[in-house]
Design a protein around this motif. Structure first.
Motif, PDB file in Angstrom:
ATOM      1  N   LEU A  35     -14.859  15.233 108.407  1.00  0.00           N
ATOM      2  CA  LEU A  35     -16.223  14.777 108.423  1.00  0.00           C
ATOM      3  C   LEU A  35     -17.074  15.606 107.402  1.00  0.00           C
ATOM      4  N   ILE A  36     -16.537  16.729 107.141  1.00  0.00           N
ATOM      5  CA  ILE A  36     -17.262  17.686 106.002  1.00  0.00           C
ATOM      6  C   ILE A  36     -16.210  18.194 105.234  1.00  0.00           C
ATOM      7  N   HIS A  37     -16.358  17.924 104.094  1.00  0.00           N
ATOM      8  CA  HIS A  37     -15.040  18.680 103.112  1.00  0.00           C
ATOM      9  C   HIS A  37     -15.817  19.020 101.640  1.00  0.00           C
ATOM     10  N   PRO A  38     -15.845  20.536 101.606  1.00  0.00           N
ATOM     11  CA  PRO A  38     -16.681  20.745 100.275  1.00  0.00           C
ATOM     12  C   PRO A  38     -15.829  20.407  99.086  1.00  0.00           C
ATOM     13  N   PRO A  39     -16.280  20.893  97.994  1.00  0.00           N
ATOM     14  CA  PRO A  39     -15.681  20.695  96.812  1.00  0.00           C
ATOM     15  C   PRO A  39     -14.369  21.664  96.820  1.00  0.00           C
ATOM     16  N   THR A  40     -13.346  20.991  96.312  1.00  0.00           N
ATOM     17  CA  THR A  40     -12.012  21.861  96.732  1.00  0.00           C
ATOM     18  C   THR A  40     -11.280  21.389  95.229  1.00  0.00           C
ATOM     19  N   SER A  41     -10.800  22.509  94.490  1.00  0.00           N
ATOM     20  CA  SER A  41      -9.891  22.348  93.531  1.00  0.00           C
ATOM     21  C   SER A  41      -8.661  21.666  93.919  1.00  0.00           C
ATOM     22  N   GLU A  42      -7.931  21.056  92.865  1.00  0.00           N
ATOM     23  CA  GLU A  42      -6.600  20.373  93.110  1.00  0.00           C
ATOM     24  C   GLU A  42      -5.670  21.248  93.767  1.00  0.00           C
ATOM     25  N   ARG A  43      -5.695  22.760  93.174  1.00  0.00           N
ATOM     26  CA  ARG A  43      -4.541  23.554  93.893  1.00  0.00           C
ATOM     27  C   ARG A  43      -5.020  23.839  95.507  1.00  0.00           C
ATOM     28  N   GLY A  44      -6.243  23.906  95.498  1.00  0.00           N
ATOM     29  CA  GLY A  44      -6.921  23.984  97.075  1.00  0.00           C
ATOM     30  C   GLY A  44      -6.540  23.170  97.885  1.00  0.00           C
ATOM     31  N   LEU A  45      -6.667  21.752  97.367  1.00  0.00           N
ATOM     32  CA  LEU A  45      -6.186  20.416  98.188  1.00  0.00           C
ATOM     33  C   LEU A  45      -4.629  20.577  98.527  1.00  0.00           C
ATOM     34  N   VAL A  46      -4.000  20.999  97.595  1.00  0.00           N
ATOM     35  CA  VAL A  46      -2.459  21.011  97.920  1.00  0.00           C
ATOM     36  C   VAL A  46      -2.308  22.004  98.978  1.00  0.00           C
ATOM     37  N   PHE A  95      -8.300  32.671  99.462  1.00  0.00           N
ATOM     38  CA  PHE A  95      -8.090  31.387  99.059  1.00  0.00           C
ATOM     39  C   PHE A  95      -9.253  31.026  98.015  1.00  0.00           C
ATOM     40  N   HIS A  96     -10.407  31.622  98.279  1.00  0.00           N
ATOM     41  CA  HIS A  96     -11.562  31.213  97.265  1.00  0.00           C
ATOM     42  C   HIS A  96     -11.353  31.956  96.024  1.00  0.00           C
ATOM     43  N   LEU A  97     -10.830  33.297  96.128  1.00  0.00           N
ATOM     44  CA  LEU A  97     -10.784  34.149  95.014  1.00  0.00           C
ATOM     45  C   LEU A  97      -9.683  33.646  94.214  1.00  0.00           C
ATOM     46  N   ALA A  98      -8.542  33.267  94.639  1.00  0.00           N
ATOM     47  CA  ALA A  98      -7.370  33.102  94.013  1.00  0.00           C
ATOM     48  C   ALA A  98      -7.194  31.520  93.409  1.00  0.00           C
ATOM     49  N   ILE A  99      -7.472  30.731  94.485  1.00  0.00           N
ATOM     50  CA  ILE A  99      -7.522  29.272  94.222  1.00  0.00           C
ATOM     51  C   ILE A  99      -8.446  28.126  94.015  1.00  0.00           C
ATOM     52  N   ASN A 100      -9.857  28.743  94.835  1.00  0.00           N
ATOM     53  CA  ASN A 100     -10.724  27.822  94.927  1.00  0.00           C
ATOM     54  C   ASN A 100     -12.109  28.440  94.471  1.00  0.00           C
ATOM     55  N   PRO A 101     -12.300  29.091  93.293  1.00  0.00           N
ATOM     56  CA  PRO A 101     -13.538  29.947  92.931  1.00  0.00           C
ATOM     57  C   PRO A 101     -15.090  29.166  93.531  1.00  0.00           C
ATOM     58  N   GLN A 102     -14.898  27.975  93.476  1.00  0.00           N
ATOM     59  CA  GLN A 102     -16.215  27.412  93.569  1.00  0.00           C
ATOM     60  C   GLN A 102     -16.677  27.778  95.093  1.00  0.00           C
ATOM     61  N   GLY A 103     -15.884  27.824  95.891  1.00  0.00           N
ATOM     62  CA  GLY A 103     -16.072  28.393  97.242  1.00  0.00           C
ATOM     63  C   GLY A 103     -16.478  29.719  97.621  1.00  0.00           C
ATOM     64  N   LEU A 104     -16.626  30.664  96.338  1.00  0.00           N
ATOM     65  CA  LEU A 104     -16.839  31.903  96.774  1.00  0.00           C
ATOM     66  C   LEU A 104     -18.224  32.280  97.364  1.00  0.00           C
ATOM     67  N   PRO A 105     -19.262  31.257  97.079  1.00  0.00           N
ATOM     68  CA  PRO A 105     -20.429  31.842  97.950  1.00  0.00           C
ATOM     69  C   PRO A 105     -20.237  31.545  99.451  1.00  0.00           C
ATOM     70  N   VAL A 106     -19.315  30.849  99.818  1.00  0.00           N
ATOM     71  CA  VAL A 106     -18.814  30.768 101.238  1.00  0.00           C
ATOM     72  C   VAL A 106     -18.298  31.819 101.755  1.00  0.00           C
ATOM     73  N   ALA A 107     -17.405  32.399 100.948  1.00  0.00           N
ATOM     74  CA  ALA A 107     -16.536  33.790 101.068  1.00  0.00           C
ATOM     75  C   ALA A 107     -17.636  34.817 101.230  1.00  0.00           C
ATOM     76  N   ILE A 108     -18.439  34.779 100.376  1.00  0.00           N
ATOM     77  CA  ILE A 108     -19.388  36.099 100.463  1.00  0.00           C
ATOM     78  C   ILE A 108     -20.306  36.177 101.788  1.00  0.00           C
ATOM     79  N   ILE A 109     -20.513  34.827 102.184  1.00  0.00           N
ATOM     80  CA  ILE A 109     -21.196  34.681 103.605  1.00  0.00           C
ATOM     81  C   ILE A 109     -20.468  35.106 104.731  1.00  0.00           C
ATOM     82  N   LEU A 110     -18.940  34.851 104.512  1.00  0.00           N
ATOM     83  CA  LEU A 110     -18.208  35.335 105.632  1.00  0.00           C
ATOM     84  C   LEU A 110     -18.128  36.746 105.638  1.00  0.00           C
ATOM     85  N   VAL A 111     -18.050  37.244 104.363  1.00  0.00           N
ATOM     86  CA  VAL A 111     -17.571  38.972 104.245  1.00  0.00           C
ATOM     87  C   VAL A 111     -18.968  39.515 104.790  1.00  0.00           C
TER      88      VAL A 111
END
Length: 130
Positions: A35-46, A95-111
């Motif tokens: 339903l929702i899929h934020p931008p994810t790197s190729e490695r993230g999709l794998v 995951f966002h630190l190592a594989i999918n840095p474009q999701g770091l804002p979400v990671a920061i919100i979670l932290v």
């Protein structure tokens, strides 16, 4: 007022984030589409495909997400709900630190949200460290 800002708002926001994640995950299980899929790197999709194709892990993860989310949203043993979600949040952040840095804002919100709740419920976790 302080309790609302430092406990209720983070609890509800974190609960909503994980409720949306659970609903999306169960939707994927039923239909094979997100339903929702934020931008994810190729490695993230794998990585995500590996979790989904493991068979047992994706449903387990989504049950944990749903249980933790409902615990937080309904304010029923929220410290337990947060404890359930903490390992999931740790993997998301890594995951966002190592594989999918474009999701770091979400990671920061979670932290930030998780950190506020850990502090708010610190008395409930204290016995674990004695």
């Amino acid at each position: 007022m302080r309790n609302i800002l430092l406990v209720t708002v983070p609890r509800v926001l974190l609960g909503l984030i994980f409720l949306v994640s659970a609903v999306d995950g169960f939707w994927w299980l039923a239909t094979g589409a997100h339903l929702i899929h934020p931008p994810t790197s190729e490695r993230g999709l794998v990585f995500e495909a590996g979790l989904q194709n493991a068979g047992f892990f994706w449903p387990l993860l989504k049950v944990v997400n749903l249980t933790g989310a409902l615990s937080l949203l309904l304010n029923i043993v929220p410290a337990f709900g947060l404890a359930l979600l903490a390992p999931v949040m740790a993997v998301i952040v890594l995951f966002h630190l190592a594989i999918n840095p474009q999701g770091l804002p979400v990671a920061i919100i979670l932290v930030v949200l998780g950190g506020l709740l850990v502090w708010a419920y610190r008395d409930r976790y204290a016995a674990l460290f004695r």
